[in-house]
Scaffold this motif. Sequence first.
Motif, PDB file in Angstrom:
ATOM      1  N   ARG A 199      -4.097   4.348  -0.807  1.00  0.00           N
ATOM      2  CA  ARG A 199      -4.718   4.820   0.426  1.00  0.00           C
ATOM      3  C   ARG A 199      -4.783   6.347   0.404  1.00  0.00           C
ATOM      4  O   ARG A 199      -3.776   7.021   0.190  1.00  0.00           O
ATOM      5  CB  ARG A 199      -3.921   4.355   1.647  1.00  0.00           C
ATOM      6  CG  ARG A 199      -4.615   4.616   2.975  1.00  0.00           C
ATOM      7  CD  ARG A 199      -3.775   4.037   4.114  1.00  0.00           C
ATOM      8  NE  ARG A 199      -4.531   3.966   5.342  1.00  0.00           N
ATOM      9  CZ  ARG A 199      -4.623   4.955   6.230  1.00  0.00           C
ATOM     10  NH1 ARG A 199      -4.009   6.094   6.000  1.00  0.00           N
ATOM     11  NH2 ARG A 199      -5.334   4.799   7.325  1.00  0.00           N
TER      12      ARG A 199
ATOM     13  N   GLN B  87       0.812  -1.223   0.000  1.00  0.00           N
ATOM     14  CA  GLN B  87       0.000   0.000   0.000  1.00  0.00           C
ATOM     15  C   GLN B  87       0.841   1.268   0.000  1.00  0.00           C
ATOM     16  O   GLN B  87       1.760   1.420   0.807  1.00  0.00           O
ATOM     17  CB  GLN B  87      -0.909   0.008   1.227  1.00  0.00           C
ATOM     18  CG  GLN B  87      -1.959   1.107   1.196  1.00  0.00           C
ATOM     19  CD  GLN B  87      -3.072   0.837   2.185  1.00  0.00           C
ATOM     20  OE1 GLN B  87      -4.207   0.594   1.828  1.00  0.00           O
ATOM     21  NE2 GLN B  87      -2.733   0.857   3.458  1.00  0.00           N
TER      22      GLN B  87
ATOM     23  N   LEU C  68      -2.100  -1.700   5.505  1.00  0.00           N
ATOM     24  CA  LEU C  68      -2.635  -2.584   4.470  1.00  0.00           C
ATOM     25  C   LEU C  68      -3.719  -3.474   5.068  1.00  0.00           C
ATOM     26  O   LEU C  68      -3.440  -4.318   5.921  1.00  0.00           O
ATOM     27  CB  LEU C  68      -1.517  -3.454   3.892  1.00  0.00           C
ATOM     28  CG  LEU C  68      -1.955  -4.480   2.854  1.00  0.00           C
ATOM     29  CD1 LEU C  68      -2.289  -3.790   1.534  1.00  0.00           C
ATOM     30  CD2 LEU C  68      -0.870  -5.541   2.649  1.00  0.00           C
TER      31      LEU C  68
ATOM     32  N   THR D  29      -2.791  -2.776  -6.065  1.00  0.00           N
ATOM     33  CA  THR D  29      -3.346  -2.508  -4.746  1.00  0.00           C
ATOM     34  C   THR D  29      -3.928  -1.089  -4.699  1.00  0.00           C
ATOM     35  O   THR D  29      -3.264  -0.144  -5.114  1.00  0.00           O
ATOM     36  CB  THR D  29      -2.269  -2.648  -3.655  1.00  0.00           C
ATOM     37  OG1 THR D  29      -1.601  -3.899  -3.797  1.00  0.00           O
ATOM     38  CG2 THR D  29      -2.895  -2.552  -2.263  1.00  0.00           C
TER      39      THR D  29
END
Length: 331
Positions: free
Chosen positions: A108, A82, A139, A105
């Motif tokens: 964030r 992340q 994560l 992924t």
Amino acid sequence: MTEPTLDIVAIGNAIVDVLAQADDAFVTGEGVTKGSMRLMDEATSDSLYSRMGPGREISGGSAANTVAGMAMMGAKCGFIGQVADDQLGEVFTHDIRANGVTFETPIRQGQPSTARCLILVTPDGQRTMNTFLGASQFLPESALDRDLIAAARILYLEGYLWDPEEPRAAMRAAIDVAHRAGRQVAFTLSDAFCISRHRADFLALLDSKAIDILFANEVELHSLTEMEDFEEALETVAAKVPTLVVTRGAHGAVAIQKGLRAEVQAEPIERIVDTTGAGDLFAAGFMTGQIQGRSLEDSLHMGAIAAAEIISHYGARPEAKLDELIKARLG
């Protein structure tokens, strides 16, 4: 069981390394043991960065380094980790994808920022890592791509990411996904610092047969077993895992696989510049050799070749063509 479409998927910290030369006095003044790794908050990281010499930014992260190296040797790789929506996050994403690694992924949003590791490299090539884990330590299990994990021959996990609660839960879930799909799980102990905090957890993983391939260096092996004798420690851990690989720095490496033992010497190198990523690339070479169906000894040689390349320059991502180096050495 379906045939795997990827060779490996790794879960680890998505970090950008900032490397700078430093003398022993500077490292000592920071109150940290040379050659070790420490965790720090963002404010402390900012303070250290302001006092470091000129830095060089290179994408890093232990497991990410490993899959980047494997991709350069022809393996089909994926990575789960992340980053935040910031400049370092863009650097990491670009670099790992440019290596041919699948990385999807979700980013964030908000704070904290993307993880960074401030690496002080002393004249002897030793690296002292000062890590702010940032977004990587959050994560969540929901970020796992279960189809990606199930599609890979090997799931590779780094011990560095075991400390925070969310990624630890995510990795446990990933182990279950991999095993249900009939895949192997590889784990690197990462650092004695990690072992001191999570020895019981790591031993429980081994005792429960959750790990198929374990990577450690000599210091980590002694820390895990709390045994002083190398052979005794090696035998103890080898009894718990199908494949054990232990690196010994200048003394080479040893592997035990279902009772079969192989050892190799370290590859010769003119000068050690920076040991950052040596273990990561050793794992890359070894696992690539195993995926290619090579012998245990040849797989160790591949690890040693990859590690020798990485310590010959700054940064933990290869600069030479590893597949060509291995072909010239092993055929």
